[in-house]
Write an enzyme that holds these catalytic residues in place. Structure first.
Site, PDB file in Angstrom:
ATOM      1  CD  GLN A  31      97.324   8.203  10.214  1.00 29.32           C
ATOM      2  OE1 GLN A  31      96.221   8.011   9.933  1.00 29.32           O
ATOM      3  NE2 GLN A  31      98.521   7.857   9.866  1.00 29.32           N
ATOM      4  CG  LEU A  55     110.350   5.032  -2.807  1.00 26.58           C
ATOM      5  CD1 LEU A  55     109.571   5.398  -4.175  1.00 26.58           C
ATOM      6  CD2 LEU A  55     111.474   6.235  -2.799  1.00 26.58           C
ATOM      7  CG  MET A  73      97.606   9.493   5.510  1.00 23.18           C
ATOM      8  SD  MET A  73      97.955  10.197   6.800  1.00 23.18           S
ATOM      9  CE  MET A  73      99.580  10.180   7.012  1.00 23.18           C
ATOM     10  CG  HIS A  78     101.543   5.945  -2.169  1.00 21.56           C
ATOM     11  ND1 HIS A  78     102.426   7.178  -1.694  1.00 21.56           N
ATOM     12  CD2 HIS A  78     101.159   5.704  -0.703  1.00 21.56           C
ATOM     13  CE1 HIS A  78     102.227   7.757  -0.570  1.00 21.56           C
ATOM     14  NE2 HIS A  78     101.354   6.701  -0.055  1.00 21.56           N
ATOM     15  CD  GLN A 106      99.783   2.292   8.413  1.00 22.67           C
ATOM     16  OE1 GLN A 106      99.579   3.217   8.938  1.00 22.67           O
ATOM     17  NE2 GLN A 106      99.972   2.131   7.125  1.00 22.67           N
ATOM     18  CB  SER A 116     104.541  11.095   1.840  1.00 19.15           C
ATOM     19  OG  SER A 116     103.812  10.165   1.187  1.00 19.15           O
TER      20      SER A 116
HETATM   21  O1  PAF Z   1      99.937   4.478   5.887  1.00 19.11           O
HETATM   22  C1  PAF Z   1      99.251   5.752   5.767  1.00 19.11           C
HETATM   23  O2  PAF Z   1      99.426   6.353   4.621  1.00 19.11           O
HETATM   24  C2  PAF Z   1      98.133   5.979   6.970  1.00 19.11           C
HETATM   25  O3  PAF Z   1      98.558   5.625   7.904  1.00 19.11           O
HETATM   26  C3  PAF Z   1      96.790   5.297   6.418  1.00 19.11           C
HETATM   27  C4  PAF Z   1      96.775   3.863   6.352  1.00 19.11           C
HETATM   28  C5  PAF Z   1      96.199   5.850   5.099  1.00 19.11           C
HETATM   29  C6  PAF Z   1      95.734   5.713   7.501  1.00 19.11           C
HETATM   30  O4  PAF Z   1      95.637   6.971   7.599  1.00 19.11           O
END
Ligand code: PAF
Length: 272
Positions: free
Chosen positions: A52, A175, A21, A28, A144, A177
């Site tokens: 979400q 870490l 995101m 990341h 997730q 965001s």
């Molecule tokens: O972990 C995330 O950044 C979000 O939940 C994802 C997997 C990109 C789905 O929007």
């Protein structure tokens, strides 16, 4: 995106997908670098998925900086950033959602209603666009990663999910965001999450097997930080996320707590 992915596949290229995101951090970047090492084409998806978010203020506050993200992604080895607009993902009349039973109902699912429905729906759409051979997720979002694995297995999507370790600050804070949204004092106190999990990890290594005792120990330590408001602390089976009474083989400790308006999650594996 589908056309580019199809062409790459026809040319025999492998595609690695890193769903994000945006608001990229070292976590990341570790996923991107691994994807770069393992695939011919690296696609990073960047989409702040409104469905979400269970709270409007959380969505509104979510940090966004496309120029910075594009630069960091390029430096780490991304070939393509796929960043659709909200209207493109969910045009007027949009009506199809992916829901998962059981695994997605507890912990994050219970405290953030609709969250995993949003994640499962957007991931299905992003995967359909990118046609990956592998997709990369961080262990920080432990539940997730299980939900996405289940999704890929249940819908026969036929590619590999790679989960990489959580990247941490020097004081252990995972870490995220959302860390930039913390005030200086909230940021200082937020390190209690990993500290409490590390104490639990050490206790289990020393022989503690009582899951409730371990869970209560983590919760008490988090509550000792005056600004922390605990959403849940759980010690569970690492595959099903069922709460455990005894730690026989492996377990995972999951925590979620708010510091001011910012909600953070973390987890560690507990191994006797
Ligand atoms: O972990 C995330 O950044 C979000 O939940 C994802 C997997 C990109 C789905 O929007």
């Amino acid at each position: 995106m589908q056309r580019v992915a199809e062409e790459a596949r026809r040319a025999g290229k492998s595609i690695g997908c890193v769903p994000t995101m945006g608001a990229l951090h070292e976590g990341h970047l570790s996923l991107i670098r691994r994807s770069r090492a393992e695939n011919d084409l690296v696609v990073m998806t960047l989409f702040v998925n409104p469905i979400q978010f269970d709270r409007k203020d959380d969505l509104a506050r979510y940090p966004r900086d496309l120029d910075r993200d594009a630069r960091l992604a390029g430096e780490a080895g991304v070939d393509i950033i796929y960043s659709p607009g909200v209207g493109e993902m969910y045009p007027d009349g949009y009506a199809t959602y992916v829901t998962m039973e059981g695994l997605a109902d507890r912990w994050e699912g219970a405290t953030r209603p609709g969250h995993f429905r949003g994640v499962a729906t957007v991931c299905t759409k992003l995967f359909t666009a990118c046609r990956p051979h592998r997709a990369y997720f961080g262990q920080k979002d432990y539940q997730q990663s299980l939900v996405v694995r289940r999704l890929v297995a249940d819908l026969n999507l036929g590619f590999e999910i790679v989960v990489l370790p959580t990247v941490r600050e020097a004081d252990g804070l995972a870490l995220s965001s959302r860390n930039v949204l913390l005030s200086a004092e909230e940021r200082r106190q937020a390190s209690v999450l990993f500290r409490s999990l590390s104490v639990a990890q050490a206790a289990v290594k020393r022989g503690e097997r009582d899951a409730e005792k371990v869970r209560a120990g983590i919760e008490a330590q988090i509550r000792s930080a005056p600004l922390a408001v605990v959403d849940y602390v759980a010690v569970c089976d690492p595959d099903t996320l069922d709460a455990l009474t005894r730690i026989a083989v492996r377990a995972v400790a999951l925590v979620a707590a708010r510091f001011g308006a910012t909600r953070l999650i973390d987890n560690v594996l507990l191994e006797p």
